[in-house]
Each structure stands twice: as structure tokens, then as C-alpha cells.
Design a protein around this motif. Sequence first.
Motif, PDB file in Angstrom:
ATOM      1  N   LEU A 131       0.815  -1.209   0.000  1.00 27.72           N
ATOM      2  CA  LEU A 131       0.000   0.000   0.000  1.00 27.72           C
ATOM      3  C   LEU A 131       0.850   1.261   0.000  1.00 27.72           C
ATOM      4  CD1 LEU A 131      -3.022  -0.669   2.389  1.00 27.72           C
ATOM      5  CD2 LEU A 131      -2.883  -0.910  -0.101  1.00 27.72           C
ATOM      6  N   VAL A 132       1.941   1.259   0.742  1.00 26.37           N
ATOM      7  CA  VAL A 132       2.731   2.478   0.918  1.00 26.37           C
ATOM      8  C   VAL A 132       3.951   2.497   0.000  1.00 26.37           C
ATOM      9  CG1 VAL A 132       3.991   3.898   2.575  1.00 26.37           C
ATOM     10  CG2 VAL A 132       1.920   2.686   3.286  1.00 26.37           C
ATOM     11  N   MET A 133       4.805   1.484   0.087  1.00 30.48           N
ATOM     12  CA  MET A 133       6.056   1.511  -0.666  1.00 30.48           C
ATOM     13  C   MET A 133       5.843   1.296  -2.161  1.00 30.48           C
ATOM     14  SD  MET A 133       8.331  -0.656   2.121  1.00 30.48           S
ATOM     15  CE  MET A 133       9.946  -0.365   1.352  1.00 30.48           C
ATOM     16  N   THR A 134       4.841   0.514  -2.544  1.00 34.92           N
ATOM     17  CA  THR A 134       4.576   0.268  -3.967  1.00 34.92           C
ATOM     18  C   THR A 134       3.550   1.247  -4.531  1.00 34.92           C
ATOM     19  OG1 THR A 134       5.148  -2.076  -3.826  1.00 34.92           O
ATOM     20  CG2 THR A 134       3.725  -1.419  -5.652  1.00 34.92           C
ATOM     21  N   ALA A 135       2.381   1.333  -3.891  1.00 28.84           N
ATOM     22  CA  ALA A 135       1.287   2.141  -4.445  1.00 28.84           C
ATOM     23  C   ALA A 135       1.298   3.585  -3.953  1.00 28.84           C
ATOM     24  CB  ALA A 135      -0.051   1.492  -4.120  1.00 28.84           C
ATOM     25  N   GLY A 136       2.043   3.885  -2.909  1.00 31.32           N
ATOM     26  CA  GLY A 136       2.108   5.253  -2.410  1.00 31.32           C
ATOM     27  C   GLY A 136       0.785   5.786  -1.909  1.00 31.32           C
ATOM     28  N   LEU A 137      -0.011   4.952  -1.258  1.00 30.23           N
ATOM     29  CA  LEU A 137      -1.318   5.373  -0.761  1.00 30.23           C
ATOM     30  C   LEU A 137      -1.182   6.596   0.135  1.00 30.23           C
ATOM     31  CD1 LEU A 137      -4.377   4.618  -0.602  1.00 30.23           C
ATOM     32  CD2 LEU A 137      -3.798   3.382   1.513  1.00 30.23           C
ATOM     33  N   ARG A 138      -2.067   7.554  -0.062  1.00 35.64           N
ATOM     34  CA  ARG A 138      -1.990   8.797   0.715  1.00 35.64           C
ATOM     35  C   ARG A 138      -3.387   9.263   1.119  1.00 35.64           C
ATOM     36  NH1 ARG A 138      -0.968   9.975  -4.644  1.00 35.64           N
ATOM     37  NH2 ARG A 138      -2.315  11.576  -5.596  1.00 35.64           N
ATOM     38  N   ALA A 139      -3.406  10.261   1.980  1.00 30.67           N
ATOM     39  CA  ALA A 139      -4.653  10.796   2.516  1.00 30.67           C
ATOM     40  C   ALA A 139      -5.571  11.245   1.396  1.00 30.67           C
ATOM     41  CB  ALA A 139      -4.360  11.969   3.453  1.00 30.67           C
ATOM     42  N   GLY A 140      -6.867  10.937   1.558  1.00 40.78           N
ATOM     43  CA  GLY A 140      -7.880  11.351   0.593  1.00 40.78           C
ATOM     44  C   GLY A 140      -8.121  10.366  -0.528  1.00 40.78           C
ATOM     45  N   GLN A 141      -7.204   9.431  -0.756  1.00 42.53           N
ATOM     46  CA  GLN A 141      -7.416   8.433  -1.796  1.00 42.53           C
ATOM     47  C   GLN A 141      -8.377   7.348  -1.309  1.00 42.53           C
ATOM     48  OE1 GLN A 141      -3.340   7.172  -2.901  1.00 42.53           O
ATOM     49  NE2 GLN A 141      -3.637   8.319  -4.805  1.00 42.53           N
ATOM     50  N   LEU A 142      -8.989   6.663  -2.291  1.00 45.22           N
ATOM     51  CA  LEU A 142      -9.865   5.540  -1.975  1.00 45.22           C
ATOM     52  C   LEU A 142      -9.123   4.242  -2.257  1.00 45.22           C
ATOM     53  CD1 LEU A 142     -12.608   4.278  -1.236  1.00 45.22           C
ATOM     54  CD2 LEU A 142     -13.263   4.506  -3.648  1.00 45.22           C
ATOM     55  N   VAL A 143      -9.048   3.385  -1.251  1.00 44.40           N
ATOM     56  CA  VAL A 143      -8.433   2.074  -1.421  1.00 44.40           C
ATOM     57  C   VAL A 143      -9.514   1.012  -1.267  1.00 44.40           C
ATOM     58  CG1 VAL A 143      -7.770   1.944   1.033  1.00 44.40           C
ATOM     59  CG2 VAL A 143      -6.612   0.494  -0.645  1.00 44.40           C
ATOM     60  N   LEU A 144      -9.505   0.034  -2.177  1.00 47.43           N
ATOM     61  CA  LEU A 144     -10.406  -1.114  -2.114  1.00 47.43           C
ATOM     62  C   LEU A 144      -9.605  -2.325  -1.648  1.00 47.43           C
ATOM     63  CD1 LEU A 144     -13.010  -2.741  -2.682  1.00 47.43           C
ATOM     64  CD2 LEU A 144     -12.284  -2.876  -5.088  1.00 47.43           C
ATOM     65  N   LEU A 145     -10.038  -2.919  -0.541  1.00 47.93           N
ATOM     66  CA  LEU A 145      -9.369  -4.082   0.034  1.00 47.93           C
ATOM     67  C   LEU A 145     -10.257  -5.298  -0.130  1.00 47.93           C
ATOM     68  CD1 LEU A 145      -8.314  -2.362   3.393  1.00 47.93           C
ATOM     69  CD2 LEU A 145      -6.919  -2.587   1.307  1.00 47.93           C
ATOM     70  N   HIS A 146      -9.829  -6.245  -0.937  1.00 43.26           N
ATOM     71  CA  HIS A 146     -10.572  -7.501  -1.054  1.00 43.26           C
ATOM     72  C   HIS A 146     -10.205  -8.404   0.130  1.00 43.26           C
ATOM     73  CE1 HIS A 146     -12.411  -6.664  -4.864  1.00 43.26           C
ATOM     74  NE2 HIS A 146     -11.247  -6.434  -5.453  1.00 43.26           N
ATOM     75  N   GLY A 147     -11.199  -9.115   0.642  1.00 46.76           N
ATOM     76  CA  GLY A 147     -10.950  -9.965   1.803  1.00 46.76           C
ATOM     77  C   GLY A 147     -10.729  -9.153   3.057  1.00 46.76           C
ATOM     78  N   GLY A 205     -14.261   5.554  -8.405  1.00 43.86           N
ATOM     79  CA  GLY A 205     -13.238   4.556  -8.682  1.00 43.86           C
ATOM     80  C   GLY A 205     -12.207   4.481  -7.570  1.00 43.86           C
ATOM     81  N   ALA A 206     -11.480   3.366  -7.528  1.00 44.01           N
ATOM     82  CA  ALA A 206     -10.474   3.141  -6.491  1.00 44.01           C
ATOM     83  C   ALA A 206      -9.110   3.603  -6.976  1.00 44.01           C
ATOM     84  CB  ALA A 206     -10.422   1.665  -6.118  1.00 44.01           C
ATOM     85  N   ASP A 207      -8.450   4.404  -6.168  1.00 46.53           N
ATOM     86  CA  ASP A 207      -7.088   4.829  -6.496  1.00 46.53           C
ATOM     87  C   ASP A 207      -6.103   3.677  -6.334  1.00 46.53           C
ATOM     88  OD1 ASP A 207      -7.504   7.824  -6.857  1.00 46.53           O
ATOM     89  OD2 ASP A 207      -8.348   7.508  -4.860  1.00 46.53           O
ATOM     90  N   VAL A 208      -6.376   2.813  -5.348  1.00 48.51           N
ATOM     91  CA  VAL A 208      -5.540   1.634  -5.102  1.00 48.51           C
ATOM     92  C   VAL A 208      -6.459   0.466  -4.797  1.00 48.51           C
ATOM     93  CG1 VAL A 208      -3.763   0.595  -3.645  1.00 48.51           C
ATOM     94  CG2 VAL A 208      -3.643   3.038  -4.184  1.00 48.51           C
ATOM     95  N   ILE A 209      -6.174  -0.692  -5.389  1.00 48.33           N
ATOM     96  CA  ILE A 209      -6.888  -1.930  -5.064  1.00 48.33           C
ATOM     97  C   ILE A 209      -5.861  -2.948  -4.602  1.00 48.33           C
ATOM     98  CG2 ILE A 209      -8.304  -3.824  -5.926  1.00 48.33           C
ATOM     99  CD1 ILE A 209      -9.439  -1.942  -8.027  1.00 48.33           C
ATOM    100  N   LEU A 210      -6.070  -3.511  -3.410  1.00 45.53           N
ATOM    101  CA  LEU A 210      -5.224  -4.593  -2.899  1.00 45.53           C
ATOM    102  C   LEU A 210      -6.008  -5.886  -3.059  1.00 45.53           C
ATOM    103  CD1 LEU A 210      -2.469  -5.078  -1.509  1.00 45.53           C
ATOM    104  CD2 LEU A 210      -3.684  -5.032   0.676  1.00 45.53           C
ATOM    105  N   ASP A 211      -5.493  -6.769  -3.923  1.00 41.57           N
ATOM    106  CA  ASP A 211      -6.279  -7.923  -4.374  1.00 41.57           C
ATOM    107  C   ASP A 211      -5.607  -9.237  -4.014  1.00 41.57           C
ATOM    108  OD1 ASP A 211      -8.294  -9.376  -6.004  1.00 41.57           O
ATOM    109  OD2 ASP A 211      -6.544  -9.831  -7.228  1.00 41.57           O
ATOM    110  N   ASN A 212      -6.363 -10.122  -3.368  1.00 38.72           N
ATOM    111  CA  ASN A 212      -5.865 -11.450  -3.036  1.00 38.72           C
ATOM    112  C   ASN A 212      -6.446 -12.543  -3.931  1.00 38.72           C
ATOM    113  OD1 ASN A 212      -8.483 -11.449  -2.123  1.00 38.72           O
ATOM    114  ND2 ASN A 212      -8.012 -12.016  -0.013  1.00 38.72           N
ATOM    115  N   MET A 213      -7.274 -12.169  -4.899  1.00 39.51           N
ATOM    116  CA  MET A 213      -7.981 -13.151  -5.708  1.00 39.51           C
ATOM    117  C   MET A 213      -7.278 -13.529  -7.004  1.00 39.51           C
ATOM    118  SD  MET A 213     -10.535 -14.096  -3.967  1.00 39.51           S
ATOM    119  CE  MET A 213     -11.461 -15.004  -5.207  1.00 39.51           C
ATOM    120  N   GLY A 214      -6.542 -12.596  -7.597  1.00 40.20           N
ATOM    121  CA  GLY A 214      -5.834 -12.918  -8.818  1.00 40.20           C
ATOM    122  C   GLY A 214      -6.734 -12.956 -10.037  1.00 40.20           C
ATOM    123  N   ALA A 215      -6.691 -14.065 -10.769  1.00 43.39           N
ATOM    124  CA  ALA A 215      -7.333 -14.155 -12.080  1.00 43.39           C
ATOM    125  C   ALA A 215      -8.830 -13.859 -12.038  1.00 43.39           C
ATOM    126  CB  ALA A 215      -7.091 -15.544 -12.666  1.00 43.39           C
TER     127      ALA A 215
END
Length: 327
Positions: A131-147, A205-215
Motif C-alpha cells: 500500500l505504501v512503498m509500492t502504491a504510495g497510498l496517501r490521505a484522501g485516496q480511496l483504497v479497495l481491500l478484497h478480503g 473509482g479506487a485509487d488503489v486496489i489490494l487484491d488477493n484473488m488474482g485471475a
Amino acid sequence: MDAIQLNGFGGPEVMEWTVAVDPEPGPGEVLVEVVAAGVNRADVMQRRGFYPPPADASSILGLECSGTIAKLGPGVTDWQVGDRVCALLAGGGYAQFVAVPATQLLPIPEGMDAVAAAGLPEVAATVWSNLVMTAGLRAGQLVLLHGGGGGIGTHAIQVARGLGARVAVTAGSDEKLAKCAELGAQILINYRTEDFVEIVADEGGADVILDNMGAKYLERNVEALAPHGQLVVIGMQGGVSGELNIAALLRKWGTVHATNVRSRSRLGSGSKAEIIAAVRAQLWPRIAAGEIVPVISAELPITEAARAHEMLDESATFGKVILRVRD
């Protein structure tokens, strides 16, 4: 020492608590006397034969543990025998002792139970690095977390809210979603009855999506991205091969990352050592202050590792499952 070893690949019954070779710390490593080990989805995949450990890693399951330092290897100066630590591992956590690079240790925060601390290193490293080192998530953005109800999801909700981001989560029951809301999630999506693409689209829309589902979710995740959004794939629970609509990704100016922590090098750029150093400097003070807490669903003795693996797929499980190796 005793450890959980596999007598083959397959169901939980292939795990046996039996005698194993005693590990010895090499240069730059310490020997940890294990109190508890966290259970992760990767352990299940390895048990089934789908996720082999790196060539230099222990074949014993377990990607995180807590305990005390029992012995220092050559060259270790920043730690002392008896220090209370939790550790990010490439393997070996389901055992009485494990050798681990000193650069992958974290101090157990003052006042925190050692068993609870066993569930932190893997989720903290995964969430912070992605979330932080790769996607650079910051205040005000929308993140979608699966699972959202899993170990990574429950930790990620707290981290994202602490950064000032808006948090959307998917989960398979209203009960889990209510618990996600208690942790700070604001947009709650029951994936069994609702379309996360439509709901997230209504939010821009989501600025960042963290996905555990894959395909399984690849195409829909791209649809759910905001302009310049980033999809970070960290799991394959929904399959390994999917079709990526390049035109749809281009229309979003989007980015797809696929990462994991286990296969990273010990040292250097993008390494486990770099991630743990960032976690200790930037995330650990928030954990020590109680702003981000371990979410533990169950604690079981190590001899019930089979039951612990089964619990990862049960609807009642919310957060981490921990195996106690010793009191």
C-alpha cells in the motif's frame, strides 16, 4: 527440536508434529525460541504443494513467529540474547526454534502479548510494502481491500485509515462487514450479493486496489480503478491465469503490480530488510501506541495446526489464527 513437518502434499492431515533437525544461526542471523507462529494462506498453499519455499529457506511451514532470542550468529550486534522479538520468515515458524536474519526482526512492543505479536510481521510487511512503498497510498485516496475480514484485510483497514485514506472492503457476510466497519472501513461490500465495481464506480473509482484473488477478479478490478489507479495483486485464491484487457487499462492510465514478500532477497533494494526497516521506522510506533492492533480470531496449540488451517476457510474466522508453540 520438534516442528510441524509434511509427510506429503494434500489436506491438513499431512502435517505432523515430530522431531526435526535443530537449526543453527549463520552469519547475520539469530536463533529464536518460538512462542507462537502466525498462520497464513501461503502456508496452506505450500502444504498443498502449490507454493514451494525459496531454495535457501526451511521446508517447515510458517512465515512469521514471535519469541525470544536464544543465540546470536556471527556478526550480529544490534540484538541480545533474551530480547523479545517477532520475525518475518521465509519458512520455519511452525517449530520450537527458527534461525532468522537479524534484519527481519522486530521488537515486540512494550506491553503486547507475545502470542498476539506472532500475527504481525507478515501482515505488516505485506500491507506496508504494497500500500505504501509500492502504491504510495496517501490521505484522501480511496483504497479497495478484497478480503477485508482476513489477516491482511483487518490490518490494511487500520493502516489505510491511519494514513487518512478512504477504505472500501469486500467480505462474504454482513457480520464480517460490521466488524470491518468497527476497524474503520467506510464502504462495505458483500461480494455475495453486491457488485463491487458498481459501488466503487459511484465513489469515483479506487485509487488503489489490494487484491488477493488474482485471475478471478482481474477484469473487474481494472474496471473499478479510478484514473491513474493502481491494482496490486498479492494472491491467487481465484486462479493464476486471467485475461487482461489492455484497452481498458489504457483508458484508466492504470498500473498493475504483482508482488509478494517471501521471494524477495534478504538485503538490498526492495528486500525484506528494506521492508522491515520501513515497517519498524514508520508503522511500529503506531502499533506501539495502540493505534493499530493485532486482530486475532483464534489461538490454538501447535499440535492443532490442521484445525488452524481449516479455520482459514470458515466464515466465523475474522483476522488471524495463531499457533501457540509454548507458554
